[in-house]
Design an enzyme around this catalytic site. Structure first.
Site, PDB file in Angstrom:
ATOM      1  N   HIS A   4     -10.191  -5.931  -2.141  1.00  0.00           N
ATOM      2  CA  HIS A   4      -8.806  -5.911  -1.676  1.00  0.00           C
ATOM      3  C   HIS A   4      -8.741  -6.209  -0.189  1.00  0.00           C
ATOM      4  O   HIS A   4      -9.512  -5.704   0.598  1.00  0.00           O
ATOM      5  CB  HIS A   4      -8.096  -4.598  -2.014  1.00  0.00           C
ATOM      6  CG  HIS A   4      -8.797  -3.348  -1.606  1.00  0.00           C
ATOM      7  ND1 HIS A   4      -9.964  -2.902  -2.198  1.00  0.00           N
ATOM      8  CD2 HIS A   4      -8.488  -2.428  -0.673  1.00  0.00           C
ATOM      9  CE1 HIS A   4     -10.340  -1.767  -1.648  1.00  0.00           C
ATOM     10  NE2 HIS A   4      -9.463  -1.461  -0.705  1.00  0.00           N
ATOM     11  N   ASP A  13       0.867  -1.176   0.000  1.00  0.00           N
ATOM     12  CA  ASP A  13       0.000   0.000   0.000  1.00  0.00           C
ATOM     13  C   ASP A  13       0.903   1.225   0.000  1.00  0.00           C
ATOM     14  O   ASP A  13       1.814   1.318   0.826  1.00  0.00           O
ATOM     15  CB  ASP A  13      -0.887  -0.030   1.251  1.00  0.00           C
ATOM     16  CG  ASP A  13      -1.980   1.002   1.238  1.00  0.00           C
ATOM     17  OD1 ASP A  13      -1.688   2.185   0.947  1.00  0.00           O
ATOM     18  OD2 ASP A  13      -3.134   0.647   1.544  1.00  0.00           O
ATOM     19  N   ILE A  14       0.681   2.165  -0.918  1.00  0.00           N
ATOM     20  CA  ILE A  14       1.556   3.346  -0.983  1.00  0.00           C
ATOM     21  C   ILE A  14       1.193   4.411   0.053  1.00  0.00           C
ATOM     22  O   ILE A  14       1.900   5.400   0.184  1.00  0.00           O
ATOM     23  CB  ILE A  14       1.596   3.969  -2.394  1.00  0.00           C
ATOM     24  CG1 ILE A  14       0.213   4.426  -2.833  1.00  0.00           C
ATOM     25  CG2 ILE A  14       2.222   3.008  -3.392  1.00  0.00           C
ATOM     26  CD1 ILE A  14       0.248   5.378  -4.016  1.00  0.00           C
ATOM     27  N   HIS A  72      -6.566  -5.933   3.097  1.00  0.00           N
ATOM     28  CA  HIS A  72      -5.466  -5.205   3.727  1.00  0.00           C
ATOM     29  C   HIS A  72      -4.783  -6.143   4.717  1.00  0.00           C
ATOM     30  O   HIS A  72      -5.448  -6.701   5.594  1.00  0.00           O
ATOM     31  CB  HIS A  72      -5.992  -3.996   4.521  1.00  0.00           C
ATOM     32  CG  HIS A  72      -6.565  -2.893   3.700  1.00  0.00           C
ATOM     33  ND1 HIS A  72      -5.821  -1.824   3.278  1.00  0.00           N
ATOM     34  CD2 HIS A  72      -7.826  -2.689   3.240  1.00  0.00           C
ATOM     35  CE1 HIS A  72      -6.597  -0.997   2.601  1.00  0.00           C
ATOM     36  NE2 HIS A  72      -7.818  -1.504   2.561  1.00  0.00           N
TER      37      HIS A  72
END
Length: 130
Positions: free
Chosen positions: A93, A29-30, A95
């Site tokens: 998605h 994750d950016i 996490h």
């Protein structure tokens, strides 16, 4: 129109790739809650987790477990948390977040990493997958 995650999977947008199989893709994750925060996504674009067919859902969870175990081995933390919210991008998605405290799970505390730090942590996690 393809989601940002589909564009990442297709190589149209760069990422810090962690792992890939025939059905799923994992990348850092950016905008991480903690160093090592990783997203696992199915390659087939589906908006909601519970709309996935059972086989794809199971494969995503198995893939996420494998990546989560690698994160746990590579990144010092109390544990790796898993959450699926999915409001910000219409593409399922998972996490995977290294947890040091509950604040890492709130999505209100973010960490800034340099490109070099992203590369290092990505390589550390990939090493654990070998």
């Amino acid at each position: 129109m393809p989601s940002i995650f589909t564009k990442i999977i297709n190589g149209e947008i760069p990422c810090y790739k962690i792992a890939e199989d025939d059905d799923n893709f994992a990348f850092l994750d950016i905008n991480p809650n903690a160093k090592g925060h990783t997203l696992c996504v199915p390659k087939k674009e589906v908006d909601k987790l519970l709309d996935m067919d059972e086989a794809s859902y199971t494969k995503l969870m198995e893939f996420s477990r494998k990546v989560g175990k690698a994160i746990e081995a590579a990144v010092p933390c109390q544990r790796v948390g898993m959450t699926v919210i999915g409001l910000e991008v219409p593409h399922v998605h998972v996490h995977l977040i290294p947890l040091h405290s509950m604040k890492n799970a709130t999505f209100q505390h973010k960490e800034s990493l340099t490109a070099e730090e992203f590369e290092i942590v990505a390589e550390q996690i990939r090493e654990q997958l070998k």
